[in-house]
Design a protein around this motif. Structure first.
Motif, mmCIF file in Angstrom:
data_model
loop_
_atom_site.group_PDB
_atom_site.id
_atom_site.type_symbol
_atom_site.label_atom_id
_atom_site.label_comp_id
_atom_site.label_asym_id
_atom_site.label_seq_id
_atom_site.Cartn_x
_atom_site.Cartn_y
_atom_site.Cartn_z
ATOM 1 N N VAL A 93 32.629 34.741 38.487
ATOM 2 C CA VAL A 93 33.074 36.125 38.391
ATOM 3 C C VAL A 93 32.713 36.606 36.990
ATOM 4 O O VAL A 93 33.092 35.974 36.005
ATOM 5 N N SER A 94 31.962 37.710 36.891
ATOM 6 C CA SER A 94 31.490 38.134 35.571
ATOM 7 C C SER A 94 32.116 39.440 35.088
ATOM 8 O O SER A 94 31.794 39.925 34.025
ATOM 9 N N GLU A 95 32.999 40.038 35.911
ATOM 10 C CA GLU A 95 33.698 41.221 35.430
ATOM 11 C C GLU A 95 35.126 41.197 35.948
ATOM 12 O O GLU A 95 35.468 40.402 36.813
ATOM 13 N N ARG A 96 35.946 42.060 35.361
ATOM 14 C CA ARG A 96 37.333 42.124 35.792
ATOM 15 C C ARG A 96 37.779 43.580 35.892
ATOM 16 O O ARG A 96 37.245 44.452 35.209
ATOM 17 N N ALA A 97 38.742 43.798 36.759
ATOM 18 C CA ALA A 97 39.342 45.120 36.840
ATOM 19 C C ALA A 97 40.309 45.200 35.663
ATOM 20 O O ALA A 97 41.203 44.369 35.532
ATOM 21 N N ALA A 98 40.110 46.190 34.800
ATOM 22 C CA ALA A 98 40.856 46.227 33.540
ATOM 23 C C ALA A 98 41.785 47.426 33.420
ATOM 24 O O ALA A 98 42.736 47.409 32.658
ATOM 25 N N GLN A 99 41.490 48.469 34.194
ATOM 26 C CA GLN A 99 42.252 49.704 34.047
ATOM 27 C C GLN A 99 42.499 50.330 35.411
ATOM 28 O O GLN A 99 41.582 50.417 36.217
ATOM 29 N N PHE A 100 43.743 50.717 35.642
ATOM 30 C CA PHE A 100 44.126 51.263 36.943
ATOM 31 C C PHE A 100 44.799 52.605 36.753
ATOM 32 O O PHE A 100 45.711 52.723 35.954
ATOM 33 N N SER A 101 44.338 53.598 37.502
ATOM 34 C CA SER A 101 44.940 54.930 37.422
ATOM 35 C C SER A 101 45.380 55.404 38.786
ATOM 36 O O SER A 101 44.592 55.393 39.726
#
Length: 176
Positions: A93-101
């Motif tokens: 896995v090379s990215e992550r969910a970092a911000q949620f609106s």
């Protein structure tokens, strides 16, 4: 008898509204490296103005996050590239969910709601502060301040999560 009961009820309502003055996490601690259901409680608007947008910024090390959709709100997820990819179910896995609106909803000042993200917390134990930006029809509250020992409590503290070390694996005891 009834009078006493009414007084207790009154305090519950008043005392609760006082305690809900910040955006807080329902579960204040999580075991390192485990899956954690973060429930952000929104207990009031911005100086009486209804809440229309909640943005949660997950600190580094929080991975595999999945937000719970909310009826009547639009959900936006921002991802970021990871410096070090990690393996999840055998796949890198090379990215992550970092911000949620969550936006477009309308939470009245007198109402209370919860915004939920399931996430795997970092392996390293310790306190983590999670910034939450609350936007309202009038104004906003940026819950981003980190309290400093010995100083006055900040007006807009970030939500605090205490990550505790995983218990050592048992199995050395003798069972009779």
């Amino acid at each position: 008898m009834l009078k006493k009961f009414a007084t207790a009820l009154l305090c519950t309502a008043a005392c609760l509204s006082n305690a809900q003055a910040h955006i807080t996490l329902e579960q204040k601690s999580a075991v390192s490296g485990t899956s954690y259901k973060s429930i952000f409680r929104v207990g009031h608007g911005c100086d009486g103005s209804p809440t229309t947008n909640i943005t949660v910024f997950l600190p580094e090390g929080f991975v595999g996050a999945k937000p719970m959709p909310k009826a009547g709100w639009k959900l936006d997820i921002k991802t970021e590239k990871l410096d070090k990819p990690y393996l999840s179910h055998g796949k890198p896995v090379s990215e992550r969910a970092a911000q949620f609106s969550w936006s477009g909803g309308r939470l009245l000042d007198a109402e209370y709601d919860e915004f939920v993200i399931a996430v795997t917390v970092p392996e390293s134990a310790g306190k983590r502060w999670i910034r939450v930006l609350q936007q309202c029809e009038k104004g906003q509250n940026d819950w981003a301040e980190i309290p400093v020992e010995g100083q006055e409590k900040p007006r807009f503290p970030a939500a605090l999560l205490d990550i505790v070390p995983a218990a050592p694996v048992a199995g050395h005891e003798h069972h009779h």
